[in-house]
Design an enzyme around this catalytic site. Structure first.
Site, short mmCIF file in Angstrom:
data_model
loop_
_atom_site.label_atom_id
_atom_site.label_comp_id
_atom_site.label_asym_id
_atom_site.label_seq_id
_atom_site.Cartn_x
_atom_site.Cartn_y
_atom_site.Cartn_z
CE1 TYR A 185 22.16 31.20 -62.20
CE2 TYR A 185 19.99 30.42 -62.86
CZ TYR A 185 20.94 30.64 -61.88
OH TYR A 185 20.69 30.28 -60.58
CD GLU A 186 25.40 27.72 -61.71
OE1 GLU A 186 26.31 27.66 -60.86
OE2 GLU A 186 24.59 26.81 -61.90
CG HIS A 194 18.92 34.94 -54.93
ND1 HIS A 194 18.27 33.90 -55.57
CD2 HIS A 194 19.88 34.35 -54.16
CE1 HIS A 194 18.81 32.74 -55.21
NE2 HIS A 194 19.78 32.99 -54.35
CB SER A 228 16.67 28.45 -54.70
OG SER A 228 17.39 28.66 -55.85
CG HIS A 236 20.89 27.21 -62.15
ND1 HIS A 236 21.51 26.98 -60.95
CD2 HIS A 236 19.55 27.12 -61.91
CE1 HIS A 236 20.58 26.76 -60.02
NE2 HIS A 236 19.39 26.84 -60.58
CG MET A 284 15.83 31.69 -64.09
SD MET A 284 17.00 32.77 -63.28
CE MET A 284 15.98 34.23 -62.98
CB SER A 285 16.18 25.24 -62.97
OG SER A 285 15.06 25.15 -62.11
CG HIS A 304 21.63 26.40 -55.35
ND1 HIS A 304 20.77 25.49 -55.90
CD2 HIS A 304 21.17 27.61 -55.68
CE1 HIS A 304 19.82 26.15 -56.55
NE2 HIS A 304 20.04 27.43 -56.43
CG ASN A 308 9.32 35.88 -57.07
OD1 ASN A 308 10.09 34.92 -56.97
ND2 ASN A 308 8.99 36.42 -58.23
CB ALA A 347 13.00 29.02 -56.15
N1 HPA Z 1 11.43 34.51 -62.29
C1 HPA Z 1 12.29 33.54 -62.67
N2 HPA Z 1 12.85 32.70 -61.83
C2 HPA Z 1 12.51 32.80 -60.53
C3 HPA Z 1 11.62 33.77 -60.08
C4 HPA Z 1 11.05 34.67 -61.01
O1 HPA Z 1 10.24 35.56 -60.69
N3 HPA Z 1 11.50 33.60 -58.73
C5 HPA Z 1 12.29 32.54 -58.40
N4 HPA Z 1 12.91 32.06 -59.49
#
Ligand code: HPA
Length: 271
Positions: A84-85, A246, A30, A82, A210-211, A60, A234, A112
């Site tokens: 989750y998609e 996001h 990302s 992903h 998540m990847s 993306h 973050n 990310a």
């Molecule tokens: N958690 C999971 N995936 C992420 C995060 C997070 O805080 N930040 C960016 N991708």
């Protein structure tokens, strides 16, 4: 299925670039996709590639990019698939198998991530030293293709220690600060609760995302070397009191992206 895709790509590569065998594969996470724009010599939208899905996460693009970076032939994924998609996990890792068949020896996986280690700050770059698969799924489940890898592949050194050292040295020569740590993958798409982040910390994670982990497992299985770099976008839930969005993740990736690009280009040179 794999051979169809590889034959399709080889034909286009041959037509457009001649004898071009990528030795490095880069998956751009990302907000980190600009590297592909900078060097693009040939791009093919995922929607045109047989057996590829279309990635639809904002931030993306969805294309495979071929380029030479610092003398190395590279294939880049600008946007990944992903779990989750809703894609089956085999679709998520399919491009990694394609990379292997195209000749890739080293994959650089970027993402990310949320910082679980309280010492991390948004826009820090973390070199992944190990991972925890908390997705409750493994991309190698199913019949094993013995021509690519073992049924029970060793995962003691997924992220080659030699390459972790190389990335560290490269960053330090460039004056780029880096962190190091363990990446834990969860499926998402909801961010973690503070209790889940606390669990992640207790079991040894420095970042959550998540990847990356499914791709790393398949790359290691297929005997490729793996480098992982997270952009800590973050502080994960509960590590800071700020609610996660996001947009904030993309904003932090934007702040990091010049440093990130500089580092990846130099890492490619040093491979
Ligand atoms: N958690 C999971 N995936 C992420 C995060 C997070 O805080 N930040 C960016 N991708």
């Amino acid at each position: 299925m794999l051979n169809n895709t590889v034959d399709f790509l080889r034909e286009i590569i041959q037509k457009e670039l001649g004898d071009f065998e990528p030795e490095v594969g880069i998956v751009l996470g990302s907000g980190l996709g600009e590297l592909a724009d900078e060097f693009c010599q040939l791009s093919i939208p995922y929607s045109e590639i047989p057996n590829f899905e279309a990635s639809q996460v904002s931030g993306h693009k969805s294309r495979l990019v071929f380029a030479e970076i610092n003398g190395k032939k590279v294939v880049m994924m600008q946007g990944r698939f992903h779990y989750y998609e809703g894609h089956p996990i085999q679709k998520v890792v399919f491009p990694i198998k394609v990379m292997k068949k195209l000749g890739v020896k080293t994959v650089i996986l970027t993402n990310a991530a949320g910082g679980v280690n309280p010492a991390f700050n948004p826009s820090d770059l973390m070199i992944i030293t190990d991972h925890i698969n908390h997705m409750n799924v493994n991309p190698l489940i199913g019949p094993n293709d013995e021509s690519m890898g073992n049924r029970f592949p060793d995962m003691s050194e997924v992220y080659s220690p030699k390459l972790v050292e190389m990335v560290k040295k490269t960053a330090s020569k460039l004056g780029i600060d880096t962190q190091e740590g363990v990446y834990m993958a969860l499926t998402g798409p909801s961010y973690e609760t503070p209790a889940e982040v606390k669990m992640a910390r207790i079991v040894g994670a420095d970042a959550v995302g998540m990847s990356t982990v499914p791709e790393a497992i398949v790359a290691k299985w297929a005997d490729m070397e793996v480098i992982g770099i997270s952009c800590i976008c973050n502080s994960a839930a509960g590590v800071s009191t700020v609610a996660l969005s996001h947009n904030d993740v993309i904003h932090a990736a934007n702040i990091a992206k010049e440093r990130f690009k500089t580092l990846v280009k130099e890492v490619v040179k040093n491979l």
